[in-house]
Design an enzyme around this catalytic site. Structure first.
Site, PDB file in Angstrom:
ATOM      1  CG  ASP A 244      30.095  43.512  40.837  1.00 26.65           C
ATOM      2  OD1 ASP A 244      31.066  43.724  41.080  1.00 26.65           O
ATOM      3  OD2 ASP A 244      29.026  43.085  41.346  1.00 26.65           O
ATOM      4  CD  GLU A 281      34.079  41.241  39.228  1.00 27.70           C
ATOM      5  OE1 GLU A 281      34.676  40.713  40.156  1.00 27.70           O
ATOM      6  OE2 GLU A 281      32.827  41.759  39.453  1.00 27.70           O
TER       7      GLU A 281
END
Length: 581
Positions: A244, A281
């Site tokens: 993330d 990400e």
């Protein structure tokens, strides 16, 4: 059993295990570590007290039976009997399916989700990507406020439930990817700062103090995160990790944390004989993230490509607010640029950021599968005020065009759960904070945020209302009826083509050739002998494809092959895939 904990600032550490208290001793070989022996077995409850303070859960807890604030529990990973023989599935050629365990089924458990995995195997995806499963307060939430980065959310089914899910997926030939969060921990149930310098004020993130990757004590913090990642891959037989928001990992050391992590994962892959991979990400548009370490990069195996999403979304919806503004000026131009160059912002000026952004990809060195392409994700749906999916914004024909572009583009495709049948359920932001003050702050903050964008506060769903989560659960009766059944058949057809046509998994990004007409709203591209054309306009479009003979492989609406003039007459809001002989 040996217990150990890193607590460099403590003068005394005691272990409380199954009601018995024992003092731990300093480890003479590892600075800041404490260790000791105690009788324990699978399921034994334990915790650590620092300087005679309250008993706290283990930072490396493998299980939190009573939630983030309770005692930890011993997990004997060898007790689980794996049934599926699994040698792994690599990332090249993959199709990912992003899933949230708590809303994939109304039951919201690993076991209930596992019963629906046959749908994914029949659909033609190769990997199911789970949103975060670490413990968080309450029962329902997105998972990005998790704590205890080695443990599994108990309401989902805990460690055993996750293993049963992975085992079932592997039995069906599906790999499993897990979303992990290293850039912050949740505000509730986070006891790491009491044990050591896990966070630092040297840097700041949108969530407060940054995870300590480069300040004093960061060696152990980095090891904590790396070992956690390896534990998911080793103990749960996970095939890959989605990292993330890596742009929020503040690290000024000469060897970046991501490089250290990718090297450790590659070594584990070599040891286990299974292909393991990391997907970042990243908002950086920096090719170094996905460049191999031997070529001076960080060695992450792939990354999400939001530029493709933003370009496609603006082309389909006409939206131009926020970060869509850069793409909305000429959306088909933006789609074409991402299809051929990967990034849209590759050193160009970004009006949203007020500065130049990104760096060009070297298309001769970066394989196309290292970028993930998608038309919908949990972020892009759930961070809208009402969590409306693309199906609520555009016609079925335009949804079919989005599917065609996503599933035949040179990138590794990713779907968001329910997208394949144009799910009519929204996917909204929901929480279940047990701290009343935090719950109130989250609810009021969400409404204030969208009120500044013109939404009436009463129209913004309350994240703490159980109905918000319930509305977000998939309706599994939809795929059996129209118009959802037709869309599902379209996705299955496209995924079968991607599997059967080698040109559609060619890793050569430079081989994609694109033509388009911004005003008439059509776009076509070539990958080897495969031709893909979409018409986003309301009326038919004549698209020049050349005079080579062709046959239709898939079409949303009936369409004839190009005649001698080489023109494809494509109905409005429609897509076609052809093979030129």
């Amino acid at each position: 059993m040996q217990f150990e904990v890193w607590a460099p600032q403590a003068g005394r550490v005691t272990l409380r295990c199954d009601g018995v208290t024992r003092a731990l001793e300093r480890d003479p070989e590892r600075e800041g570590w404490w260790r000791g022996e105690a009788e324990a077995h699978d399921g034994s409850r334990y915790g650590f007290a620092l300087d005679d303070g309250p008993v706290l859960p283990d930072p490396r807890s493998r299980r939190q039976p009573d939630g983030p604030d309770g005692l930890s529990a011993v997990v004997d990973h060898d007790r689980f009997e794996w049934s599926a023989e699994w040698t792994g599935r690599p990332l090249p050629g993959a199709v990912l399916y992003e899933t949230h365990v708590g809303t994939y089924t109304r039951e919201g458990t690993f076991d209930a989700a596992a019963e629906r995995l046959g749908h994914l195997a029949d659909l033609g995806v190769t990997h199911v990507e789970l949103m975060p499963v670490c413990p968080f307060p309450g029962r329902h939430g997105w998972g990005y406020e998790g704590v205890s980065l080695w443990a599994v959310h108990e309401p989902y089914g805990g460690p055993e439930g996750l293993k049963r899910f992975v085992d079932r997926a592997h039995a069906l030939g599906l790999g499993v990817v897990l979303d992990v969060v290293h850039n912050h921990l949740g505000p509730s149930g986070n006891y790491l700062p009491q044990f050591g310098p896990y966070f630092t004020d040297t840097h700041h993130t949108p969530w407060g103090a940054a995870v300590n990757l480069d300040a004093p004590g960061s060696d152990e913090v980095r090891a904590y995160l790396v070992d956690s990642a390896l534990a998911w891959l080793r103990d749960y037989r996970i095939d890959g990790l989605r990292l993330d928001a890596v742009h929020a990992l503040a690290d000024t050391r000469a060897r970046h944390f991501l490089e250290e992590l990718s090297e450790a994962v590659d070594e584990l892959a070599a040891d286990t004989g299974r292909p393991l991979f990391l997907i970042a990400e990243s908002d950086l548009n920096d090719p170094r993230v996905i460049t191999p370490r031997e070529n001076g990069g960080l060695g992450i195996h792939a990354q999400w490509n939001d530029d493709f999403h933003h370009a496609l979304h603006t082309a389909l919806t006409g939206e131009s607010q926020g970060y869509y503004a850069d793409f909305a000026r000429a959306p088909l131009t933006a789609v074409a640029k991402t299809l051929t160059g990967g990034f849209f912002h590759d050193g160009t000026y970004s009006s949203f950021r007020g500065r130049h952004h990104g760096r060009p990809l070297d298309r001769t060195r970066v394989a196309a599968h290292r970028l993930l392409g998608y038309s919908q994700t949990h972020d892009q749906i759930g961070n809208r005020a009402q969590g409306d999916r693309l199906a609520a914004l555009v016609s079925p024909g335009l949804l079919a065009c989005a599917a065609a572009l996503t599933l035949t583009a040179p990138f590794t495709p990713m779907l968001f759960m329910g997208e394949e049948w144009a799910a009519g359920t929204p996917w909204q932001f929901f929480t279940d904070h047990t701290d009343p003050e935090l719950a109130k702050a989250v609810s009021e903050g969400r409404r204030r945020e969208f009120a500044t964008h013109g939404w009436a506060e009463q129209d913004v769903p309350d994240p703490q209302d159980p109905a918000t989560r319930d509305r977000s659960c998939l309706d599994w009766s939809e795929p059996e009826r129209e118009p959802h059944a037709r869309m599902l058949a379209w996705y299955r057809q496209l995924l079968a083509l991607r599997r059967d046509q080698p040109d559609l998994t060619d890793p050569d990004l430079a081989d994609t050739k694109v033509a388009y007409d911004e005003d008439r709203r059509w776009l076509a591209f070539r990958r080897g002998d495969v031709r893909v054309a979409v018409n986003l306009g309301a009326g038919p479009a004549d698209i020049p494809l050349g005079s080579r003979e062709a046959r239709v492989l898939a079409a949303w609406e009936p369409v004839d092959v190009p005649g001698r003039d080489g023109l494809l007459r494509l109905p409005g809001e429609s897509a076609v895939v052809l093979l030129q002989e």
